[in-house]
Design a protein around this motif. Structure first.
Motif, mmCIF file in Angstrom:
data_model
loop_
_atom_site.group_PDB
_atom_site.id
_atom_site.type_symbol
_atom_site.label_atom_id
_atom_site.label_comp_id
_atom_site.label_asym_id
_atom_site.label_seq_id
_atom_site.Cartn_x
_atom_site.Cartn_y
_atom_site.Cartn_z
ATOM 1 N N UNK A 54 1.061 -1.301 -0.440
ATOM 2 C CA UNK A 54 0.047 0.493 0.563
ATOM 3 C C UNK A 54 0.839 1.513 0.092
ATOM 4 N N UNK A 55 1.823 0.807 0.687
ATOM 5 C CA UNK A 55 2.684 2.559 0.942
ATOM 6 C C UNK A 55 3.432 2.381 -0.897
ATOM 7 N N UNK A 56 4.225 1.348 -1.274
ATOM 8 C CA UNK A 56 4.652 1.130 -2.422
ATOM 9 C C UNK A 56 3.932 1.542 -3.380
ATOM 10 N N UNK A 57 2.672 0.987 -3.919
ATOM 11 C CA UNK A 57 1.775 1.057 -4.779
ATOM 12 C C UNK A 57 2.023 1.896 -5.707
ATOM 13 N N UNK A 58 2.671 3.293 -5.611
ATOM 14 C CA UNK A 58 2.231 4.659 -6.923
ATOM 15 C C UNK A 58 3.784 4.834 -7.272
ATOM 16 N N UNK A 59 4.281 3.715 -6.732
ATOM 17 C CA UNK A 59 6.089 3.942 -7.051
ATOM 18 C C UNK A 59 6.160 3.400 -8.442
ATOM 19 N N UNK A 60 7.007 3.717 -8.827
ATOM 20 C CA UNK A 60 7.596 2.827 -10.844
ATOM 21 C C UNK A 60 9.173 2.431 -9.925
ATOM 22 N N UNK A 61 9.905 1.003 -10.873
ATOM 23 C CA UNK A 61 10.684 0.741 -10.074
ATOM 24 C C UNK A 61 11.754 -0.380 -11.294
ATOM 25 N N UNK A 62 13.020 0.342 -11.283
ATOM 26 C CA UNK A 62 13.566 -0.209 -12.895
ATOM 27 C C UNK A 62 13.755 -1.718 -12.081
ATOM 28 N N UNK A 63 14.046 -2.673 -11.675
ATOM 29 C CA UNK A 63 13.817 -4.343 -11.231
ATOM 30 C C UNK A 63 13.356 -4.021 -9.606
ATOM 31 N N UNK A 64 12.605 -5.709 -9.473
ATOM 32 C CA UNK A 64 11.901 -6.447 -9.086
ATOM 33 C C UNK A 64 12.367 -7.450 -8.214
ATOM 34 N N UNK A 65 12.583 -8.057 -7.611
ATOM 35 C CA UNK A 65 12.904 -9.461 -7.136
ATOM 36 C C UNK A 65 11.743 -10.234 -6.190
ATOM 37 N N UNK A 66 11.373 -10.905 -6.437
ATOM 38 C CA UNK A 66 10.516 -11.557 -5.425
ATOM 39 C C UNK A 66 11.334 -12.761 -4.580
ATOM 40 N N UNK A 67 11.439 -13.187 -3.672
ATOM 41 C CA UNK A 67 12.245 -14.594 -2.906
ATOM 42 C C UNK A 67 11.244 -15.431 -2.950
ATOM 43 N N UNK A 68 11.820 -16.625 -2.590
ATOM 44 C CA UNK A 68 11.012 -17.656 -2.030
ATOM 45 C C UNK A 68 10.755 -17.751 -0.710
ATOM 46 N N UNK A 69 10.105 -18.701 -0.034
ATOM 47 C CA UNK A 69 9.439 -18.813 0.892
ATOM 48 C C UNK A 69 8.562 -20.409 1.185
ATOM 49 N N UNK A 70 9.224 -20.565 2.801
ATOM 50 C CA UNK A 70 9.138 -22.279 2.954
ATOM 51 C C UNK A 70 8.186 -22.529 3.287
ATOM 52 N N UNK A 71 7.195 -22.726 2.176
ATOM 53 C CA UNK A 71 5.451 -22.499 1.613
ATOM 54 C C UNK A 71 5.101 -23.932 0.440
ATOM 55 N N UNK A 72 6.553 -23.946 -0.141
ATOM 56 C CA UNK A 72 6.167 -24.600 -1.345
ATOM 57 C C UNK A 72 4.811 -26.076 -1.227
ATOM 58 N N UNK A 73 4.835 -26.677 -0.290
ATOM 59 C CA UNK A 73 3.566 -27.405 -0.338
ATOM 60 C C UNK A 73 2.547 -27.318 0.182
ATOM 61 N N UNK A 74 2.008 -26.261 0.761
ATOM 62 C CA UNK A 74 0.826 -25.870 0.820
ATOM 63 C C UNK A 74 0.101 -25.086 -1.322
#
Length: 318
Positions: free
Chosen positions: A93-113
């Motif tokens: 909600x705080x960043x959604x009005x910005x633009x970025x050159x790049x983004x990284x979305x990490x993993x999470x230890x929930x892959x069996x769900x």
């Protein structure tokens, strides 16, 4: 050039001891350079460790990089001090009005769900939809890659009979693509996951290309020609002892776990692990920053439009 990170971030002292060139906010603002703006959506429970791993790789580049940190508001992290989140992290909600050159979305230890049962799935979908128009290039890691392939293309994940755990050899399928420029014919990547995506499902999607894979670990790197999204199923960012920490934890808890493959000399957990992936990890992130972000992103980020209308250095968005 250095990586610009918030003052007093715990990673600063670690990176400086490793001779990673960092720059605080005050000094960065004194330079007449437009840094690359990178958003790190950190889904890992141990956020400080993940920050350090990724900042280490982002800092090994001739480009000046400015990093913002985001976490999901619909999930309260249990392994990161609340004070750390308040000081260094923001919500969508705080960043959604910005633009970025790049983004990284990490993993999470929930892959069996199942994806839809993940507490923050709806919020993550909103973020991935937002990235199409507000981020020039997005790099997804491990579960983050599986989630994005499912969200964007409906590609499922499958449970593995046993955990894919260790450091595995990989080859490059499309050597002309800049993501793997400078890589050896065989390079190593750590994996730590209970699920996989399969080649036959990816090949049904004409917008996707498989750039790299492993005989043992399967598909490793996929690129989305239309949106310039990259999907990486391994953990090139891991520290030398990350797999050891995971192995020791599972052994202590009495969980079924194999000794990580190609990690300890003679498969002996009493010996010091051998790092085989550091150079490939540095190349992967520097190539992404240079060829898939810096070489294509508009100087004025406000001119960033839907990413399907933009093209990267390789042509056709790849």
């Amino acid at each position: 050039m250095p990586i610009k990170i918030p003052n007093n971030l715990p990673a600063v002292n670690i990176l400086e001891k490793e001779n990673i060139f960092t720059m605080d906010e005050k000094r960065a603002y004194s330079q007449d350079i437009r840094p690359l703006r990178i958003m790190l959506l950190n889904l890992m429970p141990t956020k400080i460790a993940t920050e350090t791993q990724l900042l280490r790789l982002l800092g090994n580049s001739p480009l000046q990089v400015e990093v913002d940190f985001m976490y999901t508001a619909t999930h309260e992290p249990k392994h990161t001090p609340h004070e750390h989140l308040v000081k260094f992290y923001e919500t969508f909600e705080e960043v959604k009005n910005r633009k970025y050159d790049g983004m990284i979305i990490t993993g999470a230890p929930i892959e069996q769900m199942p994806f839809e049962e993940v507490e923050y799935w709806s919020e993550l979908c909103d973020i991935m939809a937002w990235s199409r128009k507000n981020v020039y290039s997005t790099l997804h890691i491990c579960w983050g890659a599986q989630a994005a392939l499912y969200y964007h293309y409906g590609i499922p994940k499958y449970d593995l009979p046993k955990k894919m755990f260790g450091v595995f050899p990989h080859t490059v399928n499309m050597k002309e693509k800049m993501l793997f420029r400078g890589f050896d014919d065989i390079f190593y990547v750590p994996h730590s996951r209970h699920t996989e995506v399969r080649r036959e499902d990816i090949e049904k999607v004409p917008q996707l290309s498989i750039l790299s894979e492993s005989p043992e670990a399967g598909v490793y790197a996929v690129i989305d020609k239309k949106y310039r999204h990259l999907f990486i199923t391994g953990h090139s960012e891991y520290d030398p002892l990350t797999l050891k920490t995971e192995y020791d934890r599972d052994v202590a808890q009495g969980l079924p776990i194999n000794i990580p493959a190609n990690y300890y000399p003679n498969d002996d957990p009493q010996q010091q692990p051998v790092v085989r992936w550091r150079s490939a990890a540095n190349l992967l992130f520097s190539n992404w920053l240079n060829y898939y972000v810096y070489q294509g992103t508009p100087f004025d980020l406000e001119k960033l439009t839907a990413s399907e209308n933009l093209r990267g250095i390789d042509g056709d968005g790849i």
